[in-house]
Design a protein around this motif. Structure first.
Motif, mmCIF file in Angstrom:
data_model
loop_
_atom_site.group_PDB
_atom_site.id
_atom_site.type_symbol
_atom_site.label_atom_id
_atom_site.label_comp_id
_atom_site.label_asym_id
_atom_site.label_seq_id
_atom_site.Cartn_x
_atom_site.Cartn_y
_atom_site.Cartn_z
ATOM 1 N N THR A 10 0.805 -1.223 0.000
ATOM 2 C CA THR A 10 0.000 0.000 0.000
ATOM 3 C C THR A 10 0.838 1.273 0.000
ATOM 4 O OG1 THR A 10 -0.235 -0.111 2.405
ATOM 5 C CG2 THR A 10 -1.986 -1.113 1.071
ATOM 6 N N GLY A 11 2.012 1.221 0.604
ATOM 7 C CA GLY A 11 2.854 2.414 0.681
ATOM 8 C C GLY A 11 3.395 2.891 -0.654
ATOM 9 N N LEU A 12 3.318 2.058 -1.681
ATOM 10 C CA LEU A 12 3.849 2.442 -2.994
ATOM 11 C C LEU A 12 2.793 3.101 -3.895
ATOM 12 C CD1 LEU A 12 6.178 -0.611 -3.700
ATOM 13 C CD2 LEU A 12 6.757 1.645 -2.780
ATOM 14 N N GLY A 13 1.531 3.122 -3.458
ATOM 15 C CA GLY A 13 0.494 3.878 -4.158
ATOM 16 C C GLY A 13 0.052 3.340 -5.505
ATOM 17 N N GLY A 14 0.267 2.082 -5.781
ATOM 18 C CA GLY A 14 -0.087 1.519 -7.082
ATOM 19 C C GLY A 14 -1.568 1.576 -7.410
ATOM 20 N N ARG A 15 -2.407 1.476 -6.411
ATOM 21 C CA ARG A 15 -3.863 1.500 -6.621
ATOM 22 C C ARG A 15 -4.300 2.799 -7.308
ATOM 23 N NH1 ARG A 15 -8.321 -1.172 -3.733
ATOM 24 N NH2 ARG A 15 -6.721 -2.474 -2.797
ATOM 25 N N ALA A 16 -3.634 3.899 -7.000
ATOM 26 C CA ALA A 16 -3.991 5.202 -7.579
ATOM 27 C C ALA A 16 -3.790 5.245 -9.088
ATOM 28 C CB ALA A 16 -3.176 6.308 -6.912
ATOM 29 N N ARG A 17 -2.954 4.365 -9.624
ATOM 30 C CA ARG A 17 -2.684 4.350 -11.072
ATOM 31 C C ARG A 17 -3.716 3.557 -11.859
ATOM 32 N NH1 ARG A 17 3.509 3.274 -12.330
ATOM 33 N NH2 ARG A 17 2.737 3.870 -14.368
ATOM 34 N N MET A 18 -4.695 2.974 -11.179
ATOM 35 C CA MET A 18 -5.626 2.052 -11.832
ATOM 36 C C MET A 18 -6.790 2.730 -12.545
ATOM 37 S SD MET A 18 -4.252 -0.771 -11.859
ATOM 38 C CE MET A 18 -5.611 -1.684 -12.564
ATOM 39 N N ASP A 19 -6.825 4.044 -12.605
ATOM 40 C CA ASP A 19 -7.763 4.793 -13.438
ATOM 41 C C ASP A 19 -9.203 4.280 -13.307
ATOM 42 O OD1 ASP A 19 -8.486 6.767 -15.260
ATOM 43 O OD2 ASP A 19 -8.191 5.454 -16.991
ATOM 44 N N GLY A 20 -9.683 4.219 -12.079
ATOM 45 C CA GLY A 20 -11.078 3.854 -11.857
ATOM 46 C C GLY A 20 -11.376 2.363 -11.831
ATOM 47 N N VAL A 21 -10.390 1.518 -12.065
ATOM 48 C CA VAL A 21 -10.604 0.068 -12.021
ATOM 49 C C VAL A 21 -10.580 -0.360 -10.551
ATOM 50 C CG1 VAL A 21 -9.666 -2.202 -12.631
ATOM 51 C CG2 VAL A 21 -9.555 -0.324 -14.287
ATOM 52 N N PRO A 22 -11.666 -0.959 -10.050
ATOM 53 C CA PRO A 22 -11.647 -1.415 -8.659
ATOM 54 C C PRO A 22 -10.639 -2.553 -8.472
ATOM 55 C CG PRO A 22 -13.736 -2.001 -9.714
ATOM 56 C CD PRO A 22 -12.938 -1.218 -10.704
ATOM 57 N N VAL A 23 -9.894 -2.496 -7.364
ATOM 58 C CA VAL A 23 -8.872 -3.493 -7.064
ATOM 59 C C VAL A 23 -9.232 -4.180 -5.753
ATOM 60 C CG1 VAL A 23 -6.423 -3.883 -6.576
ATOM 61 C CG2 VAL A 23 -7.097 -2.110 -8.210
ATOM 62 N N THR A 24 -9.198 -5.517 -5.763
ATOM 63 C CA THR A 24 -9.364 -6.281 -4.530
ATOM 64 C C THR A 24 -8.051 -6.984 -4.223
ATOM 65 O OG1 THR A 24 -10.182 -8.254 -5.681
ATOM 66 C CG2 THR A 24 -11.836 -6.669 -4.914
ATOM 67 N N THR A 25 -7.798 -7.140 -2.946
ATOM 68 C CA THR A 25 -6.576 -7.810 -2.497
ATOM 69 C C THR A 25 -6.874 -8.624 -1.256
ATOM 70 O OG1 THR A 25 -4.258 -7.451 -1.952
ATOM 71 C CG2 THR A 25 -5.808 -5.845 -1.107
ATOM 72 N N LEU A 26 -6.099 -9.685 -1.062
ATOM 73 C CA LEU A 26 -6.260 -10.501 0.145
ATOM 74 C C LEU A 26 -5.391 -10.025 1.291
ATOM 75 C CD1 LEU A 26 -6.452 -14.195 -1.093
ATOM 76 C CD2 LEU A 26 -8.284 -12.615 -0.549
ATOM 77 N N MET A 27 -4.197 -9.549 0.972
ATOM 78 C CA MET A 27 -3.249 -9.169 2.012
ATOM 79 C C MET A 27 -2.613 -7.837 1.653
ATOM 80 S SD MET A 27 -1.366 -12.873 2.316
ATOM 81 C CE MET A 27 -1.743 -13.432 0.650
ATOM 82 N N SER A 28 -2.510 -6.965 2.652
ATOM 83 C CA SER A 28 -1.874 -5.664 2.448
ATOM 84 C C SER A 28 -0.652 -5.547 3.335
ATOM 85 C CB SER A 28 -2.839 -4.535 2.784
ATOM 86 O OG SER A 28 -3.926 -4.533 1.909
ATOM 87 N N TYR A 29 0.387 -4.958 2.764
ATOM 88 C CA TYR A 29 1.625 -4.681 3.485
ATOM 89 C C TYR A 29 1.915 -3.194 3.337
ATOM 90 C CZ TYR A 29 2.385 -9.747 3.260
ATOM 91 O OH TYR A 29 2.263 -11.109 3.374
ATOM 92 N N GLU A 30 2.476 -2.584 4.361
ATOM 93 C CA GLU A 30 2.786 -1.150 4.345
ATOM 94 C C GLU A 30 4.058 -0.818 3.592
ATOM 95 O OE1 GLU A 30 0.790 1.328 5.432
ATOM 96 O OE2 GLU A 30 -0.662 -0.259 5.826
ATOM 97 N N ASP A 31 4.870 -1.805 3.229
ATOM 98 C CA ASP A 31 6.172 -1.568 2.572
ATOM 99 C C ASP A 31 6.062 -0.695 1.353
ATOM 100 O OD1 ASP A 31 7.017 -4.956 3.295
ATOM 101 O OD2 ASP A 31 7.489 -3.173 4.437
#
Length: 189
Positions: free
Chosen positions: A168-189
């Motif tokens: 999550t700390g790398l901000g990749g979700r913000a680049r997904m241009d409105g595409v919903p993203v689901t994940t099982l595990m989140s890490y702060e790295d």
């Protein structure tokens, strides 16, 4: 309720409590110094943990009603194949340049250290098909975002993306241009 049903319920309860993060091995300085590699092979080789991971992903993806799962090379293949079977949908492969036979559609994108190209076969997706992108990890989001762009270029309706792990700390979700993203595990790295 019979004895067998009680045992099944007990097994399912135990499986629901599995902490999937405890099955992910962390390997420092791989594939190069400064990178922390999240190894899913340790998750995959434990049958209870792997079945639980696939069940949880299937529950997250099912409401999106995908026609096709688009697997990003190569670890995306590992999750997309069993999930396509569980969900009763198709699967297509997003590969690096030159690895698919026949005519392809490609998309070149920038990375932190250069560029890369993804391809799909020209007839892999029908116009308007509902597609969910599958990969193992969302970090900076470059490959997942490029996958969405490529699929849209080929005529797909990209309705979501799903990953096992997100940094999550790398901000990749913000680049997904409105595409919903689901994940099982989140890490702060």
């Amino acid at each position: 309720m019979g004895r067998r049903d009680e045992g099944l319920r007990e097994t399912m309860t135990v499986r629901e409590e599995i902490d999937l993060k405890s099955f992910i091995r962390h390997i420092p300085d791989f594939p190069k110094p400064g990178i922390l590699f999240y190894d899913i092979s340790t998750l995959m080789r434990n049958p209870d943990a792997w079945q639980m991971a696939m069940g949880r992903l299937a529950r997250q993806i099912a409401p999106l009603r995908p026609d096709v799962l688009a697997a990003v090379e190569s670890r995306g293949f590992l999750t997309a194949a069993p999930l396509a079977d569980r969900l009763g949908c198709g699967m297509l492969m997003l590969r690096k340049r030159g690895k698919l036979p026949g005519r392809t559609v490609s998309h070149t994108y920038d990375l932190e250290y250069g560029s890369d190209t993804l391809e799909i076969q020209e007839d892999a997706v029908l116009p308007g098909q509902r597609v969910v992108i599958m990969d193992d990890l969302l970090a900076t989001g470059g490959t997942l975002a490029a996958s969405a762009t490529l699929l849209r270029k080929a005529g797909a309706n990209v309705v979501g993306a799903s990953v096992l792990m997100e940094l999550t700390g790398l901000g990749g979700r913000a680049r997904m241009d409105g595409v919903p993203v689901t994940t099982l595990m989140s890490y702060e790295d």
